[in-house]
Write a protein that holds these residues in place. Structure first.
Motif, PDB file in Angstrom:
ATOM      1  N   LEU A 145       0.745  -1.135   0.013  1.00 58.16           N
ATOM      2  CA  LEU A 145       0.089  -0.109   0.057  1.00 58.16           C
ATOM      3  C   LEU A 145       0.719   1.481   0.048  1.00 58.16           C
ATOM      4  N   LEU A 146       2.062   1.098   0.034  1.00 58.92           N
ATOM      5  CA  LEU A 146       3.016   2.523  -0.002  1.00 58.92           C
ATOM      6  C   LEU A 146       3.108   2.744  -1.493  1.00 58.92           C
ATOM      7  N   SER A 147       2.352   2.120  -2.328  1.00 57.35           N
ATOM      8  CA  SER A 147       2.590   2.392  -3.925  1.00 57.35           C
ATOM      9  C   SER A 147       1.076   2.737  -4.239  1.00 57.35           C
ATOM     10  N   ILE A 148       0.927   3.887  -4.696  1.00 58.89           N
ATOM     11  CA  ILE A 148      -0.534   4.391  -4.950  1.00 58.89           C
ATOM     12  C   ILE A 148      -1.233   3.810  -6.260  1.00 58.89           C
ATOM     13  N   ALA A 149      -0.308   3.026  -6.976  1.00 59.06           N
ATOM     14  CA  ALA A 149      -1.052   2.133  -7.917  1.00 59.06           C
ATOM     15  C   ALA A 149      -1.394   0.899  -7.410  1.00 59.06           C
ATOM     16  N   LYS A 185      13.892   6.133   9.869  1.00 54.41           N
ATOM     17  CA  LYS A 185      14.601   7.088   8.837  1.00 54.41           C
ATOM     18  C   LYS A 185      13.655   7.471   7.888  1.00 54.41           C
ATOM     19  N   ARG A 186      13.695   8.635   7.027  1.00 53.76           N
ATOM     20  CA  ARG A 186      12.687   9.226   6.107  1.00 53.76           C
ATOM     21  C   ARG A 186      12.816   8.024   5.007  1.00 53.76           C
ATOM     22  N   HIS A 187      11.462   7.453   4.410  1.00 53.93           N
ATOM     23  CA  HIS A 187      11.417   6.427   3.542  1.00 53.93           C
ATOM     24  C   HIS A 187      10.841   7.230   2.326  1.00 53.93           C
ATOM     25  N   GLU A 188      11.282   7.349   1.380  1.00 49.01           N
ATOM     26  CA  GLU A 188      10.641   7.877  -0.090  1.00 49.01           C
ATOM     27  C   GLU A 188      10.149   6.854  -0.782  1.00 49.01           C
ATOM     28  N   THR A 189       8.761   6.708  -1.331  1.00 49.50           N
ATOM     29  CA  THR A 189       8.266   5.772  -2.109  1.00 49.50           C
ATOM     30  C   THR A 189       8.604   6.039  -3.527  1.00 49.50           C
ATOM     31  N   ALA A 190       8.269   4.833  -4.397  1.00 50.77           N
ATOM     32  CA  ALA A 190       8.643   4.898  -5.682  1.00 50.77           C
ATOM     33  C   ALA A 190       7.824   6.305  -6.552  1.00 50.77           C
ATOM     34  N   ASP A 191       6.875   6.697  -5.875  1.00 52.33           N
ATOM     35  CA  ASP A 191       5.945   7.677  -6.265  1.00 52.33           C
ATOM     36  C   ASP A 191       6.658   8.846  -5.849  1.00 52.33           C
ATOM     37  N   SER A 206      -2.844   6.390   1.298  1.00 53.30           N
ATOM     38  CA  SER A 206      -3.392   5.120   0.792  1.00 53.30           C
ATOM     39  C   SER A 206      -4.806   5.176   1.328  1.00 53.30           C
ATOM     40  N   ARG A 207      -5.323   5.715   2.703  1.00 58.50           N
ATOM     41  CA  ARG A 207      -6.556   5.651   3.327  1.00 58.50           C
ATOM     42  C   ARG A 207      -7.536   6.647   2.512  1.00 58.50           C
ATOM     43  N   PHE A 208      -7.078   7.755   1.908  1.00 58.36           N
ATOM     44  CA  PHE A 208      -7.583   8.454   1.126  1.00 58.36           C
ATOM     45  C   PHE A 208      -8.006   7.884  -0.296  1.00 58.36           C
ATOM     46  N   VAL A 209      -7.129   7.079  -1.001  1.00 58.79           N
ATOM     47  CA  VAL A 209      -7.746   6.297  -2.197  1.00 58.79           C
ATOM     48  C   VAL A 209      -8.594   5.351  -1.919  1.00 58.79           C
ATOM     49  N   LEU A 210      -8.472   4.460  -0.478  1.00 56.42           N
ATOM     50  CA  LEU A 210      -9.155   3.577  -0.390  1.00 56.42           C
ATOM     51  C   LEU A 210     -10.617   4.091   0.218  1.00 56.42           C
ATOM     52  N   SER A 211     -10.595   4.869   0.877  1.00 51.50           N
ATOM     53  CA  SER A 211     -11.969   5.548   1.308  1.00 51.50           C
ATOM     54  C   SER A 211     -12.765   6.366   0.161  1.00 51.50           C
ATOM     55  N   TYR A 212     -12.204   7.152  -0.482  1.00 50.95           N
ATOM     56  CA  TYR A 212     -12.999   7.787  -1.695  1.00 50.95           C
ATOM     57  C   TYR A 212     -13.307   6.781  -2.714  1.00 50.95           C
ATOM     58  N   ARG A 213     -12.382   5.978  -3.294  1.00 50.89           N
ATOM     59  CA  ARG A 213     -12.648   4.981  -4.330  1.00 50.89           C
ATOM     60  C   ARG A 213     -13.688   3.847  -3.985  1.00 50.89           C
ATOM     61  N   LEU A 214     -13.811   3.569  -2.680  1.00 49.01           N
ATOM     62  CA  LEU A 214     -14.603   2.571  -2.405  1.00 49.01           C
ATOM     63  C   LEU A 214     -16.067   2.987  -1.816  1.00 49.01           C
ATOM     64  N   THR A 215     -16.234   4.317  -2.052  1.00 51.37           N
ATOM     65  CA  THR A 215     -17.603   4.889  -1.605  1.00 51.37           C
ATOM     66  C   THR A 215     -18.786   4.156  -2.235  1.00 51.37           C
ATOM     67  N   ASP A 216     -18.602   3.935  -3.499  1.00 53.59           N
ATOM     68  CA  ASP A 216     -19.811   3.211  -4.335  1.00 53.59           C
ATOM     69  C   ASP A 216     -20.251   1.981  -3.736  1.00 53.59           C
ATOM     70  N   HIS A 226      -4.482  17.614  -5.739  1.00 52.76           N
ATOM     71  CA  HIS A 226      -3.102  18.147  -6.490  1.00 52.76           C
ATOM     72  C   HIS A 226      -2.295  17.190  -6.506  1.00 52.76           C
ATOM     73  N   VAL A 227      -1.904  16.675  -5.594  1.00 57.97           N
ATOM     74  CA  VAL A 227      -0.637  15.756  -5.461  1.00 57.97           C
ATOM     75  C   VAL A 227      -1.037  14.474  -6.168  1.00 57.97           C
ATOM     76  N   LEU A 228      -2.041  13.897  -5.997  1.00 63.24           N
ATOM     77  CA  LEU A 228      -2.516  12.594  -6.678  1.00 63.24           C
ATOM     78  C   LEU A 228      -2.974  12.989  -8.112  1.00 63.24           C
ATOM     79  N   ASP A 229      -2.858  11.927  -9.052  1.00 61.91           N
ATOM     80  CA  ASP A 229      -3.247  12.299 -10.546  1.00 61.91           C
ATOM     81  C   ASP A 229      -4.545  12.981 -10.840  1.00 61.91           C
ATOM     82  N   PRO A 230      -4.380  14.359 -11.166  1.00 63.12           N
ATOM     83  CA  PRO A 230      -5.602  15.074 -10.961  1.00 63.12           C
ATOM     84  C   PRO A 230      -6.666  14.395 -12.049  1.00 63.12           C
ATOM     85  N   THR A 231      -6.107  13.537 -13.215  1.00 62.23           N
ATOM     86  CA  THR A 231      -7.348  12.966 -14.117  1.00 62.23           C
ATOM     87  C   THR A 231      -8.065  12.066 -13.218  1.00 62.23           C
ATOM     88  N   ARG A 232      -7.564  11.315 -12.113  1.00 58.51           N
ATOM     89  CA  ARG A 232      -8.216  10.484 -11.470  1.00 58.51           C
ATOM     90  C   ARG A 232      -8.930  11.187 -10.081  1.00 58.51           C
TER      91      ARG A 232
END
Ligand SMILES: NC(=O)c1ccc[n+]([C@@H]2O[C@H](COP(=O)([O-])OP(=O)(O)OC[C@H]3O[C@@H](n4cnc5c(N)ncnc54)[C@H](OP(=O)(O)O)[C@@H]3O)[C@@H](O)[C@H]2O)c1
Length: 286
Positions: A61-65, A94-100, A112-122, A270-276
């Motif tokens: 879940l560290l990866s947005i994709a 220590k600071r961990h930077e993800t692939a994104d 991750s919680r943002f994506v899962l909450s919003y996209r599972l709403t339906d 803004h930081v997540l892909d605005p087209t999605r």
């Protein structure tokens, strides 16, 4: 039949919640990043006679994709969801930077919680008494979102960054409900008691110290989640349900400030892909 999804459901409190709902006859899907833990969950479910209702999705879940892939996997398994439980988290000494290019705790505690909450709403809106349960640090009022440096690129401090991500986590439930004013889905944000984690991902010597402290002072996960399960199964009337170690938390606290919530939502879109993530798209839960 009830349908339950647990992000971080292979150990600790997430696993205890997943086991409870399997025991109640629900169909349960859990996500974790360690295959052996998922296999253990499935084997235990099969041994309890619930193998046909248990699923494990292996994902980081560290990866947005990967979060988006999990959403698609859930759509393939469930026509509706009654509960989404957000319990995945890791300590980053220590600071961990993800692939994104995001900071790790900001991803697990917030993006991750943002994506899962919003996209599972339906799926949730088709559920019976639907609820999102996010296990975090609700009621702690220390610190604020690190607004000028959301990804903690400067002078990393694990404590400051975890606090900032925790404050973002507090605001997530607020802006989720701002964006879904007519929905039925409730948002439960809670801070559990000090609980024996199932993973202890810390590096040494922190890991050894955490194990000793947990053995001495921490509550077993099955006991920690009892009151959470009670709340999920017998929900109070309000849509934003706030608890800190079982006690109600005042929604008027600065950590749930509606203006800050709107600001964070705008920054996230803004930081997540605005087209999605245009506002209309996220309001539809897609
Ligand atoms: N324990 C406490 O005292 C305490 C106190 C306050 C708040 N909390 C919060 O409560 C929640 C649950 O805590 P816990 O102690 O029960 O946790 P835990 O036993 O450590 O379980 C965490 C779960 O998240 C999964 N996970 C971690 N990183 C992941 C990733 N990158 N991708 C997918 N899954 C991942 C873990 O599986 P894998 O490692 O296999 O991926 C595991 O299933 C966390 O949000 C924590 O911050 C805990």
């Amino acid at each position: 039949m009830r349908n339950v999804f647990v992000a971080g459901g292979t150990t600790g409190m997430g696993r205890a919640i997943a086991d409870h709902y399997l025991g109640q006859g629900a169909r349960v899907t859990v996500v974790g990043s360690t295959p052996s833990r998922g296999e253990r969950f499935l084997a235990d479910a099969a041994a309890a006679g619930a193998g046909d209702r248990a699923s494990f999705v292996h994902a980081d879940l560290l990866s947005i994709a990967e979060n988006h892939r999990v959403v698609e996997e859930l759509r393939a398994r469930h026509d509706s969801l009654d509960a989404v439980v957000l319990a995945a988290m890791l300590p980053f000494v220590k600071r961990h930077e993800t692939a994104d290019g995001f900071e790790g705790s900001f991803v697990l505690y917030y993006l991750s919680r943002f994506v899962l909450s919003y996209r599972l709403t339906d799926l949730l809106e088709r559920g019976d008494a639907p609820i999102i349960t996010s296990i975090g640090a609700t009621g702690i009022t220390k610190g604020d979102v690190n607004w000028d440096d959301l990804q903690s690129t400067r002078n990393y401090s694990a404590v400051r960054t975890t606090i900032s991500s925790g404050r973002a986590n507090d605001l997530l439930g607020v802006h989720y409900l701002q964006n879904h004013p007519d929905g039925r889905t409730k948002y439960l944000q809670l801070r559990p008691p000090y609980t024996r984690s199932g993973t202890n991902h810390l590096p040494q010597p922190y890991r050894a110290a955490a194990s000793v402290l947990a053995r001495l002072f921490a509550t077993p996960p099955e006991r920690s989640v009892r009151s959470t399960l009670e709340l999920m199964d017998h929900q109070p009337p309000e849509r934003l349900v706030l608890r800190a170690v079982d006690k109600p938390v005042d929604p008027g606290l600065a950590t749930f400030d509606p203006d800050k919530a709107r600001r964070l939502y705008d920054l996230t879109a803004h930081v997540l892909d605005p087209t999605r993530w245009s506002t209309d798209v996220s309001r539809d839960g897609r």
